[in-house]
Design a protein around this motif. Sequence first.
Motif, short mmCIF file in Angstrom:
data_model
loop_
_atom_site.label_atom_id
_atom_site.label_comp_id
_atom_site.label_asym_id
_atom_site.label_seq_id
_atom_site.Cartn_x
_atom_site.Cartn_y
_atom_site.Cartn_z
N ILE A 11 0.82 -1.21 0.00
CA ILE A 11 0.00 0.00 0.00
C ILE A 11 0.86 1.27 0.00
O ILE A 11 0.62 2.17 -0.81
N LEU A 30 3.75 1.66 -1.19
CA LEU A 30 4.31 1.79 -2.54
C LEU A 30 3.26 2.32 -3.50
O LEU A 30 3.53 3.20 -4.33
N TYR A 31 2.05 1.80 -3.35
CA TYR A 31 0.97 2.24 -4.23
C TYR A 31 0.72 3.74 -4.07
O TYR A 31 0.53 4.46 -5.06
N ILE A 32 0.76 4.21 -2.81
CA ILE A 32 0.54 5.64 -2.57
C ILE A 32 1.64 6.47 -3.23
O ILE A 32 1.37 7.51 -3.84
N ILE A 74 3.43 5.65 -5.86
CA ILE A 74 3.22 5.60 -7.31
C ILE A 74 2.11 6.57 -7.72
O ILE A 74 2.21 7.29 -8.71
N PRO A 99 8.34 4.53 0.49
CA PRO A 99 7.28 3.67 1.04
C PRO A 99 7.51 3.31 2.50
O PRO A 99 6.56 3.21 3.27
N THR A 133 -2.01 -1.53 5.35
CA THR A 133 -0.61 -1.25 5.64
C THR A 133 -0.20 -1.86 6.97
O THR A 133 0.89 -2.41 7.11
#
Lengths: 297, 339
Positions: free
Chosen positions: A127, A129-131, A133, B70, B309
């Motif tokens: 998640i 990482l998705y944010i 991106i 991240p 998360t």
Amino acid sequence: MNSIAESRADRIFNRINVFLMVIVTLVFLYPLLFIVSASISDPDAVLRGEVWLWPKGFTLVPYVKVFQNSEFFLSYWNTIAYTVVGTLVNVALTIMAAYPLSRKDFYGRNVLTVLFTFTMFFSGGLIPLYIVIQKLHLLNNFWVMILPSAVSIFNIIVTRTYFQTSIPEEVYQAAEIDGCSRIGVLTRIVLPLSGPILAVMVLFYGVGHWNSYFNALIFLNERDMFPLQLILREILVQNDTQNLMSSSSANYIIDSTQYGTSIKYAVIIISSLPVLVLYPFVQRYFVKGVMIGAIKG
Amino acid sequence: MKYGDDITSEARKVNPVAQSTADSPLSPENASSPLRTFFQVRFKKMRPNLSLYLLILFPLSYFLIFCYWPMYGVQIAFKDFYAIKGITGSPWAGFKHFETFFHSIFFDRVVWNTVKISFYSILFGFPAPILLALLMNELKSRFFRKVVQNISYAPYFISQVVMVGILLVFLSPTNGLINKIVEFLGGNPIAFMMEPGWFQSIFVSSGIWQGTGWGTVIYMAVLAGVDHQQIEAAILDGANKWQRIWHISLPCIMPTAVILLILSSGSIMNVGFEKVFLMQNSSNMEASDVIATYVYRKGLLNIEYSFATAVGLFNSVINFVILVVVNAFARRAGSTSLW
């Protein structure tokens, strides 16, 4: 070794071993052979289960049907583009990281190595990482297939080890005394001497791109950007062969029941073809890569 | 190390003008501050390689953007994330999401499935390449050995999508090859992919089919390096093949095997998500729902970013702890460890 006569126990061992290895080889080989046979056999024979090893009847209709599908073609082309661009970026970044880290006088190499290696053992997760991106406006963008997997730390370590072990320190010193810059040493000495490792990297990264589907699954939702593997997933896993049938055809449903399975086999062959055709020629490079990696462990 | 430093430091001793020009852009005033000397010393060390820093800037920014950013974003596990407010602006929520996960009815299911699948994968998948390598290594015909090796590597290069595709066609209850055999032997066709009971066996055995050959590469390399005199001495002493494998080959590959075992234990909670996800369907969820697929479902399909998360972070932390513990254990028990 051959000069010493074998004992009886050893001869028995050898026979059993050869027998076992033949079986193991067949286990590895048989599914692949079966798929090839089934894809060119008469679809009805495949459905009746008459194909065991050799093709029964002969038809290329499943292949024709696959090639008539424009979506499949487009995704094939997309995958080629992602693979070529992605591999170029991968290899460039790998060298850019591996070369400085291979230089003993590169101040900060330990800190950077730890910083890079840590990502192998811990990650932010899907998640976050998705944010990221999303924030970078990379969703549904060509580069989302390239950048998030732009370099692999494992390959950096392998390449760095190769640079360190195969190019003697004296070569560097000689070149630099002759007035070669650090970058000059890289382009004129290190890279020309690193053919094997570069081949290994191109292959590792290339196969990775060719086979990957997950980034596309989460980061892309426009169908005309889909890579081959996502379309394959629809055909093979979600069992959606209708898409591949010409929808204008009246016997569309008959088609899909008759050719459905054969088309799957054909699709498997077509999609794995580049890898499987290249494989016999390049496999020794792959093996070399693993062995270089093993030196460092 | 010596070489680059020597040249520059010597050049500076000889030529004070060069030194002052080199240092001037850093900080013009306050010549003796400790901060200045701190940077000065470091800059002196970095100077000969400036171009290399420029090079490594690219991979470094990759790691910062796609790995460390991240990691910074992981804090939303402790927040109630709202996209409009951003990561820093969202309010803190403490361990709320973790508690929800621990009390969730899915907790037991996803954790156990994850652990079980990984455990079986290691239990069967780890010794398989060792066994195959030891046996291949004993083949007398070089040609036959090459053939076995090359064929055994091939499945590794098949993509996960195609692998699962192959499984689905082969295991199909209506016309799959396996069920034809089952019927031939007088049984009833089994809907393998639909039965939770079959999921782990199929996952693990297909993983072994795909990975064993490739896994031998590293062991074959080690075995090729075994000292021939040692083997010949053993033969002269009357050791048979079995004894030679047990007392020479196996000890030789042990250090490599231990390292690989530590590494795989570090990913015990990272089951091959890509394959699990592909093999998953509504009928086998009971056995196929793992932490990673749960995160995907909650996070990307239900848009519960913070909760997903938190679940993912729980997974990563457990993973990391296991890796550290196993590594410490290996270091104490033998001499091999990762660091």
